[in-house]
Design an enzyme around this catalytic site. Structure first.
Site, PDB file in Angstrom:
ATOM      1  NE  ARG A 182      -3.234  -0.027   2.911  1.00 12.10           N
ATOM      2  CZ  ARG A 182      -3.441   0.386   4.040  1.00 12.10           C
ATOM      3  NH1 ARG A 182      -3.279  -0.077   5.217  1.00 12.10           N
ATOM      4  NH2 ARG A 182      -4.310   1.551   4.224  1.00 12.10           N
ATOM      5  NE  ARG A 240     -10.828   4.232   7.418  1.00 10.51           N
ATOM      6  CZ  ARG A 240     -11.159   3.828   5.899  1.00 10.51           C
ATOM      7  NH1 ARG A 240     -12.454   4.124   5.361  1.00 10.51           N
ATOM      8  NH2 ARG A 240     -10.250   3.795   5.232  1.00 10.51           N
ATOM      9  CB  THR A 293      -4.919  11.505   8.105  1.00  2.44           C
ATOM     10  OG1 THR A 293      -4.203  11.551   6.801  1.00  2.44           O
ATOM     11  CG2 THR A 293      -6.540  12.055   7.905  1.00  2.44           C
ATOM     12  NE  ARG A 294      -6.384   6.128  11.353  1.00  2.00           N
ATOM     13  CZ  ARG A 294      -6.902   4.959  11.551  1.00  2.00           C
ATOM     14  NH1 ARG A 294      -7.004   4.485  13.026  1.00  2.00           N
ATOM     15  NH2 ARG A 294      -7.301   3.894  10.685  1.00  2.00           N
ATOM     16  CB  VAL A 343       0.080   7.477  11.479  1.00  2.00           C
ATOM     17  CG1 VAL A 343       0.519   8.092  12.697  1.00  2.00           C
ATOM     18  CG2 VAL A 343      -0.031   5.899  11.482  1.00  2.00           C
ATOM     19  CB  SER A 401     -10.516  -0.350  16.060  1.00  2.00           C
ATOM     20  OG  SER A 401     -10.655  -1.573  16.562  1.00  2.00           O
ATOM     21  CB  CYS A 416      -9.438  -6.639  11.417  1.00  2.00           C
ATOM     22  SG  CYS A 416     -10.064  -5.872   9.609  1.00  2.00           S
ATOM     23  CB  THR A 434     -10.747   4.322  17.639  1.00  2.00           C
ATOM     24  OG1 THR A 434     -10.363   2.954  17.141  1.00  2.00           O
ATOM     25  CG2 THR A 434     -12.157   4.027  18.507  1.00  2.00           C
ATOM     26  NE  ARG A 437      -8.221  -4.527  18.261  1.00  2.00           N
ATOM     27  CZ  ARG A 437      -7.267  -3.799  19.075  1.00  2.00           C
ATOM     28  NH1 ARG A 437      -7.185  -3.924  20.237  1.00  2.00           N
ATOM     29  NH2 ARG A 437      -6.874  -2.814  18.262  1.00  2.00           N
ATOM     30  NE  ARG A 438      -6.582   0.232  18.266  1.00  2.00           N
ATOM     31  CZ  ARG A 438      -5.975   0.515  16.953  1.00  2.00           C
ATOM     32  NH1 ARG A 438      -6.484   1.158  16.067  1.00  2.00           N
ATOM     33  NH2 ARG A 438      -4.770   0.020  16.799  1.00  2.00           N
ATOM     34  CE  LYS A 447      -3.505  -2.879  12.785  1.00  2.00           C
ATOM     35  NZ  LYS A 447      -4.500  -2.279  11.958  1.00  2.00           N
ATOM     36  CG  ASP A 448      -4.680  -4.199   7.915  1.00  2.00           C
ATOM     37  OD1 ASP A 448      -5.473  -4.071   8.786  1.00  2.00           O
ATOM     38  OD2 ASP A 448      -3.667  -3.496   7.647  1.00  2.00           O
TER      39      ASP A 448
END
Length: 308
Positions: free
Chosen positions: A10, A147, A152-153, A150, A127, A240, A125, A129-130, A81-82
């Site tokens: 990517r 979304r 951007t967030r 890193v 996620s 995920c 987040t 899960r989070r 994890k993806d």
């Protein structure tokens, strides 16, 4: 032996760092090998204006796998994890290097720790899960879907009314941004995503020359631990985009595996653990998955699937 190989990746800053890292690892063993990177845009990269929940598995990997099967690239480098547990026919994971820090971290603009965040604080987040585990720890929080890569967030933290963001420690460390970390969550506070912090090198299973070439960069300890984690995910049938976490850690000949499944609103969390001989990593994964299912995990996950 081949004289050159192409890595599919990517195009985000972190993905390029990861692929460059693998390139360097390969060249450490084969200094005269020409290793090139090819950027491939995935569905997850294209869709930036909405949640990925409901879009199916492999949103960050499918297009790269298609390129691999089409012989456009020789190897693919993924954030493990993806990568879904169901790998397309003809492909395999041939190497998993040593894992970076698997924990999740909190970043706040004024370095306010999690317990000191104000009531109703907004946490960013994307996620499930989070989100579920954060709400389990503090039901007063307002979870905001964000979304992007890193940077951007991080920009959204500083330029919007968000009070904090949750990211993977591994990505922040790889990009050498550790100084902005406010707090690390303990593994049993927010159980990491399966394979978090690890990289997966994927190849065509009939490409025996590439498979042999990549063996020196495989870390046996990490690979074994990941096999236990991914077994949990495979048995439960999640991905995920569901609130499932699992983490394995081994020492000498023993492996400890913990895993959790949460109700999406955090009202209930099922947490299980089991330890056994390292050689039985996959069996340990199955045992923990069955314990989760026997204690109600399937009902919690069905609720989330039906919401989608």
């Amino acid at each position: 032996m081949t004289s050159s190989i192409t890595i599919g990746t990517r195009g985000s800053q972190l993905a390029l760092w990861q692929s460059q890292y693998i390139k360097n690892q390969i060249n450490n063993h084969y200094p005269h090998l020409d290793v090139r990177l090819k950027i491939i845009k995935t569905k997850g990269d294209t869709i930036q204006d909405r949640s990925l929940v409901g879009l199916g598995k492999g949103v960050f990997t499918k297009e790269i796998e298609i390129a691999l099967l089409g012989k456009e690239i020789d190897i693919a480098v993924h954030s493990l994890k993806d990568l879904p547990t169901e790998i397309p026919e003809g492909l395999c994971i041939t190497a998993i290097p040593s894992r970076e820090d698997p924990r999740d971290i909190l970043i706040t603009e004024k370095h306010i720790t999690f317990n000191d965040l104000p009531n109703g604080a907004k946490i960013g987040t994307s996620s499930p899960r989070r989100k579920a585990q954060l709400l389990h720890l503090r039901s007063d929080l307002k979870i905001v879907d964000i979304r992007g890569n890193v940077d951007t967030r991080i920009d959204k933290l500083y330029n919007t009314d968000i009070d904090g963001i949750i990211l993977a420690a591994a990505g922040i460390k790889r990009l050498q941004k550790e100084d902005i970390i406010t707090q690390y969550f303990e593994i049993n506070q927010i159980v990491p995503a399966v394979g978090q912090g690890a990289l997966a090198i994927q190849v065509c299973e009939d490409n025996t020359g590439i498979i042999e070439l990549l063996q020196p960069i495989n870390d046996t300890k990490t690979s074994t631990e990941i096999s236990a984690e991914r077994t949990v995910l495979e048995v439960i049938g999640g991905g995920c985009q569901l609130p499932i976490g699992a983490y394995a850690d081994s020492s000498d000949d023993e492996l400890l595996l913990i895993a959790s499944v949460c109700h999406p609103n955090g009202s209930q969390r099922i947490f299980e653990e089991y330890s056994g001989e390292l050689m039985n990593a996959i069996d340990i994964g199955r045992i923990v998955a069955e314990k989760l299912l026997n204690n109600g995990a399937e009902k919690l996950l069905d609720f989330q699937v039906n919401k989608q």
